[in-house]
Design an enzyme around this catalytic site. Structure first.
Site, PDB file in Angstrom:
ATOM      1  N   LYS A  72      89.182   2.172  -3.502  1.00  0.00           N
ATOM      2  CA  LYS A  72      90.355   2.196  -2.637  1.00  0.00           C
ATOM      3  C   LYS A  72      91.491   1.378  -3.220  1.00  0.00           C
ATOM      4  O   LYS A  72      92.597   1.428  -2.722  1.00  0.00           O
ATOM      5  CB  LYS A  72      89.980   1.768  -1.222  1.00  0.00           C
ATOM      6  CG  LYS A  72      89.509   0.345  -1.002  1.00  0.00           C
ATOM      7  CD  LYS A  72      89.370   0.118   0.501  1.00  0.00           C
ATOM      8  CE  LYS A  72      88.229  -0.746   0.928  1.00  0.00           C
ATOM      9  NZ  LYS A  72      88.358  -2.159   0.575  1.00  0.00           N
ATOM     10  N   LYS A 132      87.488  -7.200 -11.740  1.00  0.00           N
ATOM     11  CA  LYS A 132      88.758  -7.393 -11.024  1.00  0.00           C
ATOM     12  C   LYS A 132      89.687  -8.347 -11.754  1.00  0.00           C
ATOM     13  O   LYS A 132      90.903  -8.157 -11.759  1.00  0.00           O
ATOM     14  CB  LYS A 132      88.496  -7.928  -9.610  1.00  0.00           C
ATOM     15  CG  LYS A 132      88.036  -6.850  -8.651  1.00  0.00           C
ATOM     16  CD  LYS A 132      88.206  -7.285  -7.204  1.00  0.00           C
ATOM     17  CE  LYS A 132      87.718  -6.221  -6.247  1.00  0.00           C
ATOM     18  NZ  LYS A 132      87.679  -6.672  -4.860  1.00  0.00           N
ATOM     19  N   LYS A 171      84.032   4.231 -10.575  1.00  0.00           N
ATOM     20  CA  LYS A 171      83.728   4.466  -9.160  1.00  0.00           C
ATOM     21  C   LYS A 171      85.005   4.837  -8.395  1.00  0.00           C
ATOM     22  O   LYS A 171      86.099   4.389  -8.759  1.00  0.00           O
ATOM     23  CB  LYS A 171      82.998   3.250  -8.578  1.00  0.00           C
ATOM     24  CG  LYS A 171      83.792   2.422  -7.651  1.00  0.00           C
ATOM     25  CD  LYS A 171      83.020   1.325  -6.962  1.00  0.00           C
ATOM     26  CE  LYS A 171      84.084   0.455  -6.298  1.00  0.00           C
ATOM     27  NZ  LYS A 171      83.781  -0.225  -5.116  1.00  0.00           N
TER      28      LYS A 171
HETATM   29  P1  AMP Z   1      85.187  -2.031  -0.802  1.00  0.00           P
HETATM   30  O1  AMP Z   1      85.997  -0.799  -0.973  1.00  0.00           O
HETATM   31  O2  AMP Z   1      84.875  -2.699  -2.090  1.00  0.00           O
HETATM   32  O3  AMP Z   1      85.704  -2.966   0.264  1.00  0.00           O
HETATM   33  O4  AMP Z   1      83.767  -1.535  -0.281  1.00  0.00           O
HETATM   34  C1  AMP Z   1      83.392  -1.357   1.059  1.00  0.00           C
HETATM   35  C2  AMP Z   1      82.004  -0.759   1.123  1.00  0.00           C
HETATM   36  O5  AMP Z   1      82.034   0.587   0.605  1.00  0.00           O
HETATM   37  C3  AMP Z   1      80.963  -1.496   0.285  1.00  0.00           C
HETATM   38  O6  AMP Z   1      79.700  -1.435   0.926  1.00  0.00           O
HETATM   39  C4  AMP Z   1      80.949  -0.715  -0.989  1.00  0.00           C
HETATM   40  O7  AMP Z   1      79.753  -0.866  -1.706  1.00  0.00           O
HETATM   41  C5  AMP Z   1      81.141   0.703  -0.488  1.00  0.00           C
HETATM   42  N1  AMP Z   1      81.787   1.530  -1.506  1.00  0.00           N
HETATM   43  C6  AMP Z   1      83.010   1.318  -2.056  1.00  0.00           C
HETATM   44  N2  AMP Z   1      83.303   2.272  -2.966  1.00  0.00           N
HETATM   45  C7  AMP Z   1      82.223   3.098  -2.991  1.00  0.00           C
HETATM   46  C8  AMP Z   1      81.901   4.276  -3.746  1.00  0.00           C
HETATM   47  N3  AMP Z   1      82.751   4.780  -4.644  1.00  0.00           N
HETATM   48  N4  AMP Z   1      80.708   4.869  -3.515  1.00  0.00           N
HETATM   49  C9  AMP Z   1      79.848   4.369  -2.598  1.00  0.00           C
HETATM   50  N5  AMP Z   1      80.083   3.265  -1.878  1.00  0.00           N
HETATM   51  C10 AMP Z   1      81.250   2.630  -2.060  1.00  0.00           C
END
Ligand code: AMP
Ligand code: TRP
Length: 335
Positions: free
Chosen positions: A206, A121, A203
């Site tokens: 968002k 990041k 990956k």
């Molecule tokens: P974040 O988007 O980083 O706030 O992630 C929120 C939750 O979604 C966390 O548990 C992440 O590990 C999971 N997560 C985010 N992106 C992915 C992805 N591409 N595949 C699987 N899990 C994800």
């Protein structure tokens, strides 16, 4: 047998998502879908972690709106507010207070320097990003440790942070006695890392600038369909699950299997000799159907429902958190 069931019921689950960016099917598959399944077996606590979101600049009005949006997403996905606690992190000051204490006891600079998410990041700007972004894993440790959490269901990318929470808890316990439970990460076998639709080495995220990489849970059905049709595939034409040689297709197969409730080997068999075009068209239909059902539920939840649920959640979570925090305050000698 009875005893085993009872023990399971006593275990505590904690997880959370930041109200930043548009939540996508990666968040659903990697995190939220696991949570829904865990509700019957465990005491679950799910947070909208807004103080994590501000480690990166947020527009205040958008942030306010997204806190409501993420709560609705939890509910539409099947988190039941009667069964599980749903709350907004910033409404319970114990989280930031414990994070400060853990900054002083347990968290080492060397740990934070190892965090891959920070490195990604911060990128080239490691010296000029906020201290909050660097300290983010300590706040996450506080979230987890406040509730005697046993299990933390997250996507693959968060495993390192949960491991750090374990280290911090152990160090604190070594100094002050067994105050914190040592939590364990739970990462699903398939789908823990859904990849970008345009680049299978990255990956699905968002916070990606190019929205074509991800299918947001609130994308219109037409847009979702277009994104699937534009998704990259690998060379060749056979439908195969092969992470090394066909990473893009393997990712699409994983999405198909999980959202369509199918098994990957079965899909591979059914699509033998049919080519990528037909596969993608069918996948687009599966995704559309999933989004349609999801959004129907989402649209039935009012902002007032959300406010009420968050207030009820705050009251329940606060009672648990303040108990732990007052023990900690005594141990370190400020009370
Ligand atoms: P974040 O988007 O980083 O706030 O992630 C929120 C939750 O979604 C966390 O548990 C992440 O590990 C999971 N997560 C985010 N992106 C992915 C992805 N591409 N595949 C699987 N899990 C994800
Ligand atoms: N850091 C997590 C993420 O980006 C969100 C999070 C904050 C979290 N606190 C948590 C996840 C506690 C699990 C437990 O996905």
């Amino acid at each position: 047998m009875r005893r085993e069931n009872k023990e399971k019921k006593e275990q505590i689950i904690f997880s959370g998502i930041q109200p930043s960016g548009n939540l996508n099917i990666g968040n659903y598959i990697g995190a939220i879908s696991q949570w829904v399944k865990m509700q019957d077996k465990y005491h679950c606590i799910f947070s909208i972690v807004d103080y994590h979101a501000i480690t990166i600049k947020q527009d205040p009005n958008l942030l306010r709106q997204r806190i409501i949006e993420v709560t609705k997403i939890y509910l539409a996905a099947g988190i039941d507010s009667q069964q599980s606690i749903i709350f907004q992190q910033s409404t319970i000051p114990a989280h930031t207070e414990l994070a400060w204490i853990l900054n002083c006891y347990g968290a080492h600079i060397a740990d934070l320097n190892k965090m891959t998410q920070f490195k990604t990041k911060a990128g080239e700007h490691q010296e000029t990003v906020s201290v909050g972004l660097y300290d983010y894993p300590v706040l996450m440790a506080a979230d987890i440790l406040l509730y005697n959490t046993d299990l933390v269901p997250v996507g693959e990318d968060q495993k390192q942070h949960v491991e750090l929470a374990r280290d911090i808890a152990r160090r604190f316990n070594n100094e002050f006695g067994e105050i914190f439970k040592i939590p364990q990460p739970v990462v699903r076998k398939d789908g823990a890392r859904i990849m970008s639709l345009l680049d299978p080495t990255k990956k699905m995220s968002k916070s990606d600038d190019n929205q074509n990489n991800a299918i947001a849970l609130l994308d219109s059905l037409e847009l979702a369909q277009k994104k699937i049709m534009k998704a990259v595939t690998d060379s060749g034409s056979e439908i195969e699950y092969d992470l090394e040689n066909k990473p893009a297709l393997s990712n699409l197969l994983t999405i198909y299997a999980i959202l369509g409730n199918r098994e990957i080997p079965r899909l591979v068999k059914d699509y033998r000799g049919q080519g990528y075009g037909k596969f993608k068209k069918d996948l687009a239909k599966v995704v559309e159907k999933f989004l349609h059902n999801f959004q129907e539920k989402y649209n039935n939840i009012s902002d007032n429902d959300v406010r009420q649920i968050l207030e009820e959640g705050r009251i329940k979570a606060e009672a648990l958190a303040s108990q732990k925090l007052s023990e900690v305050r005594k141990l370190i000698g400020v009370r």
